[in-house]
Scaffold this motif. Structure first.
Motif, PDB file in Angstrom:
ATOM      1  N   ASN A  48      80.206  31.580  25.338  1.00 22.19           N
ATOM      2  CA  ASN A  48      79.934  30.192  25.742  1.00 22.19           C
ATOM      3  C   ASN A  48      79.677  30.096  27.245  1.00 22.19           C
ATOM      4  O   ASN A  48      78.766  29.393  27.685  1.00 22.19           O
ATOM      5  N   HIS A  52      76.076  29.063  28.904  1.00 19.74           N
ATOM      6  CA  HIS A  52      75.935  27.936  29.839  1.00 19.74           C
ATOM      7  C   HIS A  52      75.222  28.384  31.114  1.00 19.74           C
ATOM      8  O   HIS A  52      74.311  27.691  31.602  1.00 19.74           O
ATOM      9  N   ALA A  96      71.646  21.396  26.024  1.00 23.57           N
ATOM     10  CA  ALA A  96      72.816  22.195  25.650  1.00 23.57           C
ATOM     11  C   ALA A  96      72.397  23.522  25.032  1.00 23.57           C
ATOM     12  O   ALA A  96      71.328  23.647  24.432  1.00 23.57           O
ATOM     13  N   SER A  98      74.809  26.838  23.284  1.00 19.88           N
ATOM     14  CA  SER A  98      76.161  27.335  23.045  1.00 19.88           C
ATOM     15  C   SER A  98      76.200  28.851  22.928  1.00 19.88           C
ATOM     16  O   SER A  98      75.167  29.511  22.732  1.00 19.88           O
ATOM     17  N   LYS A 100      77.424  30.431  20.445  1.00 19.16           N
ATOM     18  CA  LYS A 100      77.024  30.773  19.082  1.00 19.16           C
ATOM     19  C   LYS A 100      75.509  30.883  18.980  1.00 19.16           C
ATOM     20  O   LYS A 100      74.973  31.777  18.313  1.00 19.16           O
TER      21      LYS A 100
END
Length: 696
Positions: A48, A52, A96, A98, A100
């Motif tokens: 994560n 980011h 966004a 993530s 995943k």
């Protein structure tokens, strides 16, 4: 101080180690380095944070989407773009991305080649992030290099077996080095793909249905001039081509691809681009990116880039030399040093490589088998289909002496006096180059020259990596079985016996000669001249067990790769046959008919006023017969193609294409090309070789 544009822009579109260090918390950065350097698993929290940081970096670079960039069994790359947007519910969006989404994706796996591993209705497949290959931005899309597997875990791509083979050779090479008292952090392959390609005018490309549909010219009579003057090789690069090459360099450098050398190749309008060596799987990723950029950048200059192995008859085709070596941290394990005869570690790895190539020559040949490459191998423009190794002047005396149990001594580098005071003396390399050799030692690496220009180098590197891993294991087992001997003595005995047992694969002569083909047969070396000859070894039990042993391919994956490659061969030839029949009937026959009709009208008009026209009458007769020959050949090719498609299994289908369809294609081409030689240029419906090869 002068601005250095290249240094400033190099790697600007790559999420580099410097970017990671700058943007990630120190503990996260250290953990990610462990994932990359040591192959550790990555947990979701780390993923994560990395995702980011990647997203923020990508947004600053103007990216709006991300994709998992992978290499299905087609051999090229694939991508599905997803935007970063995430609606807030109030009419606005949040950008966004993530952990995943970084680590795992889910493209539809049903429409990619699977070799029977997956049925069409079994659509689920996964892409998995490869953290060893840098993330980059292309066309405002964040591209994440990934492996591609099925729902049940089988590899559906080229990258997964490559990474497995690299893990195998690293593991076994570390065992060898441990016996020499060394404990490197990493052992990795290096690769430097030399990419050849052709450039022609884009208008000519668009006017040739065969180039558009198959990547090569299926028709075309011999041009007035070919490559016989040897003037194009390393000649001055024309301004339009130089501008194209400059833009390619700029784009590749931004992507962190170390493009180094560019030059004209032997054939007219043929060129080459070569990078500095990189870690194996990264180099292959970058070569695929390079191929994509070459095609794209060419259109900016009204050009078309042809990457097929044989776009034109009568001149050389294109290959891709795979410069392969093995390194432990910063040490090149194939560096012989000043005295290779005294460098036992080098001799051990050299012996392992010689044995690897000899014992798995069938797999190396199969790895470069394709419909396109069949036009090159053994055609006096590329290495023969017989796999052999060239060691050169420095190493051959050493190996010969070891086999004979004599004192080994290599030839060192000699100073060459050019006889001109103003010119500096030069050092002659310790080995010459042998361009006819499929697998040649070139100083501190081996150059595998059988690869086709449009091929993905993963296939040949998978076979080579796994084969070397097997021989490294054999060396370790040999030492363990000879504990009663001093290590140095046991290692030297292994080297001597290995060279002796695999001496048949060593050949420093002319690989183009007929004498070598006869000699190779006496030595028991394989000569699989065509793809249908080469591919079946992939499903021989010994090779299935070999790949399974080193966790490179399961039996199901090996069988699937054979089926996928065999199907690709027949599908490509089916497309070529269909294209030839269509072009013959829709382009060439109408053009020849119109020309012969106009000539016949001229003959009739002249006859009315009593003017004899024997030349024209004979030409009309020749054109009319040629028209009939084309019709018959096109009908025959269509019939043979239908029969080949209906064969009951992939091997019989491939055999039918090789034995029946390919000769029928040659017959139709000969009929059409014969008419091109006598048809007026204004009537001929497509650009000729004379038009295409010399005007870029």
């Amino acid at each position: 101080m002068a601005s250095d544009k290249v240094s400033e822009e190099y790697g600007s579109l790559v999420f580099t180690d410097a970017d990671m260090r700058q943007r990630l918390p120190k503990p996260t950065y250290k953990e990610l380095r462990r994932v990359i350097d040591e192959g550790k698993d990555i947990n979701l929290n780390i993923a994560n944070e990395v995702a980011h940081a990647m997203k923020e970096w990508a947004l600053e670079k103007g990216a709006t989407h991300f994709t998992h960039w992978f290499q299905p069994l087609t051999g090229i790359t694939s991508e599905k773009h997803d935007s970063f947007i995430n609606p807030n519910g109030d009419g606005t969006v949040l950008m966004a991305f993530s952990g995943k989404e970084l680590v795992q994706g889910e493209p539809d796996a049903s429409s990619f080649p699977s070799g029977g591993l997956r049925a069409t209705f079994e659509a689920r497949g996964y892409t998995v992030w490869d953290p060893m290959s840098p993330v980059f931005i292309k066309d405002e899309v964040l591209c994440i290099p990934t492996a591609f597997i099925s729902y049940t875990g089988e590899a559906l791509d080229k990258k997964t077996p490559l990474l497995r083979s690299e893990a195998a050779v690293e593991r076994e090479a570390k065992r060898v080095l441990a016996l020499f008292g060394k404990q490197p952090k990493r052992v990795f392959t290096t690769c430097g793909p030399e990419q050849e390609y052709f450039l022609i005018q884009e208008d000519d490309y668009k006017a040739r249905p065969d180039l558009i549909l198959t990547g090569r010219t299926l028709f075309g009579c011999e041009p007035a001039k070919g490559q016989e003057l040897e003037e194009h090789y390393f000649g001055a690069i024309r301004p339009s081509v130089n501008a194209f090459m400059k833009e390619v360099d700029d784009e590749l450098w931004k992507l962190g691809i170390p493009a180094r050398t560019k030059h004209n190749e032997v054939a007219p309008c043929q060129h080459e681009l070569a990078p500095i060596f990189e870690q194996g799987s990264v180099a292959i990723d970058n070569n695929l990116l390079t191929m994509e950029k070459l095609k794209l950048m060419a259109t900016h200059y009204g050009l078309a880039c042809l990457e097929h192995e044989k776009p034109f008859e009568y001149v050389n085709g294109s290959g891709k030399h795979d410069n392969w070596s093995l390194s432990a941290d910063s040490e090149n394990l194939l560096e012989p040093g000043d005295n290779p005869e005294d460098n036992l570690q080098f001799l051990v790895f050299l012996a392992c490589l010689v044995a690897a190539v000899d014992e798995h020559a069938d797999l190396l040949r199969a790895a470069v088998a394709s419909a396109g490459n069949d036009h090159r191998l053994g055609a006096n423009e590329a290495p023969p289909a017989i796999v052999s190794i060239f060691l050169g002047d420095a190493l051959t005396p050493v190996v010969d002496a070891l086999i004979k149990k004599e004192h080994a001594e290599s030839h060192g580098r000699e100073r060459v006096d050019l006889g001109v005071p103003a010119l500096p003396n030069i050092l002659r390399d310790n080995t010459d180059r042998n361009r006819t050799s499929p697998f040649a030692f070139t100083g501190n690496k081996f150059e595998f020259r059988m690869c086709g220009s449009q091929q993905n180098l993963s296939d040949c590197n998978v076979a080579l990596n796994a084969a070397v891993a097997e021989q490294c294991e054999r060396f370790c087992d040999y030492i363990a079985a000879h504990e009663d001997l001093d290590f140095m003595a046991a290692a030297m005995r292994f080297v001597r016996h290995t060279f002796r047992d695999h001496q048949r694969i060593l050949f420093d002569g002319n690989g183009y000669s007929e004498d070598w083909e006869k000699e190779a047969e006496k030595r028991g070396l394989l000569n699989n001249k065509t793809t249908p000859d080469a591919l079946p070894c992939l499903v021989e039990q010994k090779n299935i067990e070999f790949f399974e042993k080193f966790n490179v391919l399961s039996e199901a994956e090996s069988r699937a790769r054979y089926v996928a490659a065999a199907e690709q061969y027949s599908k490509l030839l089916n497309i070529e046959a269909n294209t030839m029949v269509t072009m013959a009937r829709n382009l060439y026959m109408p053009a020849i008919s119109q020309y012969s009709g106009d000539l016949a009208s001229s003959v009739a008009t002249k006859a009315e006023i009593g003017v004899a026209s024997k030349t024209e009458k004979d030409l009309v007769a020749t054109l009319t017969q040629g028209l009939e020959d084309i019709r018959v050949a096109a009908d025959e090719l269509e019939e043979k193609n239908v029969a080949a498609r209906s064969a009951e299994d992939v091997q019989k289908q491939d055999d039918a294409y090789r034995d029946d369809v390919v000769p029928a294609m040659a017959k139709l081409r000969a009929a059409v090309d014969g008419m091109e030689k006598i048809c007026a240029k204004d009537y001929w419906p497509v650009p000729s070789y004379n038009d295409m090869l010399f005007y870029v």
